[in-house]
Design a protein around this motif. Structure first.
Motif, mmCIF file in Angstrom:
data_model
loop_
_atom_site.group_PDB
_atom_site.id
_atom_site.type_symbol
_atom_site.label_atom_id
_atom_site.label_comp_id
_atom_site.label_asym_id
_atom_site.label_seq_id
_atom_site.Cartn_x
_atom_site.Cartn_y
_atom_site.Cartn_z
ATOM 1 N N MET A 240 0.834 -1.192 0.000
ATOM 2 C CA MET A 240 0.000 0.000 0.000
ATOM 3 C C MET A 240 0.873 1.247 0.000
ATOM 4 N N ASN A 241 0.356 2.320 -0.496
ATOM 5 C CA ASN A 241 1.043 3.599 -0.545
ATOM 6 C C ASN A 241 0.573 4.443 0.642
ATOM 7 N N GLN A 242 1.413 4.629 1.633
ATOM 8 C CA GLN A 242 0.993 5.287 2.868
ATOM 9 C C GLN A 242 1.043 6.809 2.786
ATOM 10 N N ARG A 243 0.263 7.448 3.662
ATOM 11 C CA ARG A 243 0.251 8.901 3.780
ATOM 12 C C ARG A 243 1.256 9.360 4.837
ATOM 13 N N THR B 54 -2.487 5.043 17.424
ATOM 14 C CA THR B 54 -3.926 5.181 17.220
ATOM 15 C C THR B 54 -4.278 4.540 15.885
ATOM 16 N N LEU B 55 -5.553 4.281 15.664
ATOM 17 C CA LEU B 55 -5.991 3.747 14.372
ATOM 18 C C LEU B 55 -5.644 4.704 13.249
ATOM 19 N N LEU B 56 -5.745 6.004 13.505
ATOM 20 C CA LEU B 56 -5.424 6.988 12.478
ATOM 21 C C LEU B 56 -3.968 6.862 12.055
ATOM 22 N N VAL B 57 -3.054 6.793 12.995
ATOM 23 C CA VAL B 57 -1.630 6.652 12.681
ATOM 24 C C VAL B 57 -1.378 5.301 12.011
ATOM 25 N N ALA B 58 -1.975 4.240 12.539
ATOM 26 C CA ALA B 58 -1.783 2.904 11.982
ATOM 27 C C ALA B 58 -2.286 2.820 10.547
ATOM 28 N N MET B 59 -3.492 3.329 10.302
ATOM 29 C CA MET B 59 -4.084 3.229 8.966
ATOM 30 C C MET B 59 -3.373 4.129 7.962
ATOM 31 N N LEU B 60 -3.065 5.359 8.354
ATOM 32 C CA LEU B 60 -2.392 6.262 7.418
ATOM 33 C C LEU B 60 -0.912 5.923 7.272
ATOM 34 N N GLY B 61 -0.389 5.089 8.151
ATOM 35 C CA GLY B 61 0.948 4.552 7.979
ATOM 36 C C GLY B 61 0.972 3.385 7.003
ATOM 37 N N ALA B 62 -0.221 2.886 6.653
ATOM 38 C CA ALA B 62 -0.320 1.745 5.748
ATOM 39 C C ALA B 62 -1.016 2.074 4.426
ATOM 40 N N THR B 63 -1.808 3.140 4.397
ATOM 41 C CA THR B 63 -2.585 3.475 3.202
ATOM 42 C C THR B 63 -2.770 4.987 3.100
ATOM 43 N N ARG B 64 -3.418 5.451 2.068
ATOM 44 C CA ARG B 64 -3.565 6.889 1.819
ATOM 45 C C ARG B 64 -4.791 7.519 2.482
ATOM 46 N N SER B 65 -5.770 6.710 2.925
ATOM 47 C CA SER B 65 -6.988 7.296 3.490
ATOM 48 C C SER B 65 -7.581 6.399 4.564
ATOM 49 N N LEU B 66 -8.530 6.958 5.313
ATOM 50 C CA LEU B 66 -9.193 6.221 6.385
ATOM 51 C C LEU B 66 -10.499 5.589 5.948
ATOM 52 N N ARG B 67 -11.244 6.293 5.105
ATOM 53 C CA ARG B 67 -12.590 5.826 4.791
ATOM 54 C C ARG B 67 -13.126 6.490 3.537
ATOM 55 N N SER B 68 -14.277 6.000 3.085
ATOM 56 C CA SER B 68 -15.003 6.624 1.980
ATOM 57 C C SER B 68 -15.899 7.721 2.527
ATOM 58 N N SER B 69 -16.093 8.773 1.763
ATOM 59 C CA SER B 69 -16.975 9.858 2.159
ATOM 60 C C SER B 69 -18.428 9.412 2.065
ATOM 61 N N GLU B 70 -19.247 9.839 3.006
ATOM 62 C CA GLU B 70 -20.676 9.540 2.950
ATOM 63 C C GLU B 70 -21.389 10.396 1.911
ATOM 64 N N PHE B 71 -20.775 11.477 1.482
ATOM 65 C CA PHE B 71 -21.456 12.480 0.672
ATOM 66 C C PHE B 71 -20.927 12.597 -0.752
ATOM 67 N N GLY B 72 -20.158 11.644 -1.183
ATOM 68 C CA GLY B 72 -19.609 11.680 -2.526
ATOM 69 C C GLY B 72 -18.665 10.524 -2.730
ATOM 70 N N ASP B 73 -17.903 10.571 -3.799
ATOM 71 C CA ASP B 73 -17.007 9.466 -4.111
ATOM 72 C C ASP B 73 -15.580 9.690 -3.611
ATOM 73 N N GLY B 74 -15.372 10.703 -2.792
ATOM 74 C CA GLY B 74 -14.034 11.010 -2.292
ATOM 75 C C GLY B 74 -13.618 10.152 -1.119
ATOM 76 N N ARG B 75 -12.338 10.159 -0.840
ATOM 77 C CA ARG B 75 -11.774 9.452 0.303
ATOM 78 C C ARG B 75 -11.443 10.477 1.385
#
Length: 102
Positions: free
Chosen positions: A1-4, A32-53
């Motif tokens: 994965m490409n991390q942030r 934290t989950l935020l550090v763990a997830m963004l250390g492994a990928t570019r985003s945390l989740r999908s937006s509820e209001f559009g197609d953005g991450r």
């Protein structure tokens, strides 16, 4: 994965294994989950209001932009929840019918 995030310090803590949308990932104990997830990928989740991450906004628990879910459906705030060994995270709420109508 490409991390942030790229870790520059505190690299001597124990490794924790977890998954994001079924993909294996690692973090360090105490992250934290935020550090763990963004250390492994570019985003945390999908937006509820559009197609953005989304990748979190305030990074301190005020903005509500970092919600993620466990594979069991538990909703967690990524900026203030600690990653645990074996945790299975998903980046889209599969139970929210209004999200799945798209």
């Amino acid at each position: 994965m490409n991390q942030r995030f790229v870790r520059l310090a505190e690299t001597d803590r124990q490794t924790v294994h977890f998954s994001i949308d079924g993909q294996p990932a690692t973090a360090l104990q105490g992250d934290t989950l935020l550090v763990a997830m963004l250390g492994a990928t570019r985003s945390l989740r999908s937006s509820e209001f559009g197609d953005g991450r989304r990748a979190g906004f305030c990074l301190m628990g005020a903005c509500q932009d970092c919600w993620v879910w466990t594979a069991q459906g538990e909703r967690l705030r990524a900026c203030s929840s600690e990653v645990k060994e074996g945790m299975a995270l998903v980046t889209r709420d599969t139970e929210a019918a209004w999200l799945n109508q798209a």
